[in-house]
Scaffold this active site. Structure first.
Site, mmCIF file in Angstrom:
data_model
loop_
_atom_site.group_PDB
_atom_site.id
_atom_site.type_symbol
_atom_site.label_atom_id
_atom_site.label_comp_id
_atom_site.label_asym_id
_atom_site.label_seq_id
_atom_site.Cartn_x
_atom_site.Cartn_y
_atom_site.Cartn_z
ATOM 1 N N THR A 52 0.825 -1.209 0.000
ATOM 2 C CA THR A 52 0.000 0.000 0.000
ATOM 3 C C THR A 52 0.858 1.258 0.000
ATOM 4 O O THR A 52 0.435 2.299 -0.499
ATOM 5 C CB THR A 52 -0.937 -0.012 1.219
ATOM 6 O OG1 THR A 52 -1.767 -1.177 1.145
ATOM 7 C CG2 THR A 52 -1.819 1.218 1.279
ATOM 8 N N TYR A 140 6.796 -11.469 5.499
ATOM 9 C CA TYR A 140 5.641 -10.959 4.756
ATOM 10 C C TYR A 140 5.415 -11.864 3.557
ATOM 11 O O TYR A 140 6.225 -11.898 2.630
ATOM 12 C CB TYR A 140 5.956 -9.514 4.345
ATOM 13 C CG TYR A 140 4.897 -8.737 3.603
ATOM 14 C CD1 TYR A 140 3.644 -9.241 3.304
ATOM 15 C CD2 TYR A 140 5.175 -7.432 3.186
ATOM 16 C CE1 TYR A 140 2.698 -8.501 2.623
ATOM 17 C CE2 TYR A 140 4.237 -6.667 2.509
ATOM 18 C CZ TYR A 140 3.008 -7.205 2.227
ATOM 19 O OH TYR A 140 2.086 -6.456 1.552
ATOM 20 N N LYS A 168 3.026 -11.458 8.354
ATOM 21 C CA LYS A 168 1.851 -10.869 7.707
ATOM 22 C C LYS A 168 1.619 -11.659 6.430
ATOM 23 O O LYS A 168 2.537 -11.824 5.621
ATOM 24 C CB LYS A 168 2.075 -9.395 7.366
ATOM 25 C CG LYS A 168 0.864 -8.797 6.623
ATOM 26 C CD LYS A 168 1.199 -7.595 5.787
ATOM 27 C CE LYS A 168 -0.012 -7.231 4.931
ATOM 28 N NZ LYS A 168 0.268 -6.103 4.002
ATOM 29 N N VAL A 212 -3.575 -6.073 8.759
ATOM 30 C CA VAL A 212 -2.783 -4.958 8.239
ATOM 31 C C VAL A 212 -3.544 -4.504 6.995
ATOM 32 O O VAL A 212 -3.265 -4.921 5.879
ATOM 33 C CB VAL A 212 -1.340 -5.396 7.905
ATOM 34 C CG1 VAL A 212 -0.482 -4.189 7.523
ATOM 35 C CG2 VAL A 212 -0.710 -6.125 9.092
#
Length: 308
Positions: A52, A140, A168, A212
């Site tokens: 993002t 991640y 994540k 998240v």
């Protein structure tokens, strides 16, 4: 190496957009407003330089400035997680050291992208880089962009590497999430969060630690309330709040037929509600007037002022 915040980290971590005036100029005032906005909304942390945050499209100068200013504006009120993903080992280390210097609390890394690594190579990479890390590290899993799925058993082995404190996952694969949770059942301290906001509530009800979620840039309280409802197994409230999240997902994130629609829609909405500029890093450009009008209409249908 232990984090200076409670583990597992629970709740909503906002993956901050990188507010830009143009391709290589930060919107500094917008960044400060954004950070105050998400903290007021109750998020448990911020994650800089993730998907993002457009990390792969940003110059190293902008990445460094973004970390420095974000840490300055957060002022230690919530944990700051910094993405250090890169195709070059040395550049990840350089960014990690900058993050530590500026006062970040933890780091986040994807598998190296471009060349696809096997699972044994990925473990070797994590073992090698962790020895040099100045801060605790989250891994991640973002297979759509890295071409590598961090296999459940690899996650389990990575959890044994000193300093690696959580994962994540952005695969949106519920079977994968169940497998990882099963393998980590004796590690209640190891943080497990998901990126896709459409499945966050169900994941938390299954025992996950939070999300998240990009939408927490716009409406942090909505996502915090959804997390709390799921954590409390308040199904009725969860379904009502999830309806709003799905409305966001199917309207704001899907204007136009662009691979970048999610980012363009999110940044456009943030500019319309007065948080920050909607510039994007090249090769992408902000929405033009017709798309911007559609985002404005989507916000009105959401009764967005009630969500702020």
């Amino acid at each position: 190496m232990k984090p200076n915040f409670s583990m597992p980290l629970k709740g909503i971590v906002s993956p901050l957009v990188t507010p830009l005036i143009d391709n290589d100029t930060l919107d500094v005032n917008g960044l400060e407003r954004l950070i105050e906005h998400v903290i007021a909304g109750g998020v448990q942390g911020v994650f800089l330089l993730g998907t993002t945050g457009e990390f792969a499209s940003l110059s190293y100068k902008i990445r460094s400035e973004f970390i420095r200013l974000s840490c300055k504006f957060v002022k230690g009120r919530i944990p700051v997680l910094v993405g250090i993903a890169d195709s070059a080992f040395t550049e990840s280390l350089n960014l990690a050291n900058k993050a530590a210097e500026y006062g970040a609390d933890a780091l986040v890394i994807t598998p190296p992208y471009y060349f696809e690594s096997g699972q044994p190579e990925l473990l070797e990479y994590l073992q090698g880089i962790m020895v040099k890390m100045p801060l605790p590290l989250f891994i991640y899993n973002m297979p759509v962009h890295t071409k590598v799925m961090i296999a459940p058993d690899t996650v389990r082995q990575a959890a044994e590497i000193p300093g690696i404190i959580g994962i994540k996952d952005s695969s949106a694969n519920l079977a994968y999430l169940n497998q990882v949770q099963y393998l980590l059942k004796d590690r209640p301290d190891f943080t497990f969060m998901v990126g896709p906001e459409e499945i966050m509530a169900e994941f938390v009800m299954m025992g996950g630690h939070g999300g998240v979620n990009g939408g927490a840039n716009m409406f942090p309280k909505l996502y915090v309330d959804l997390y709390q409802a799921a954590a409390n197994h308040d199904t009725e409230k969860m379904m009502l709040l999830r309806e709003k999240v799905m409305q966001i997902s199917t309207s704001i994130y899907q204007v136009g037929r662009f691979g970048s629609s999610y980012l363009k829609g999110l940044k456009c909405a943030l500019s319309l509600i007065g948080i920050c500029e909607d510039g994007l890093a090249e090769p992408f450009q902000r929405f033009n007037a017709p798309e911007r009008a559609k985002i404005e209409q989507a916000l009105e249908r959401l009764n967005y002022k009630e969500l702020l």
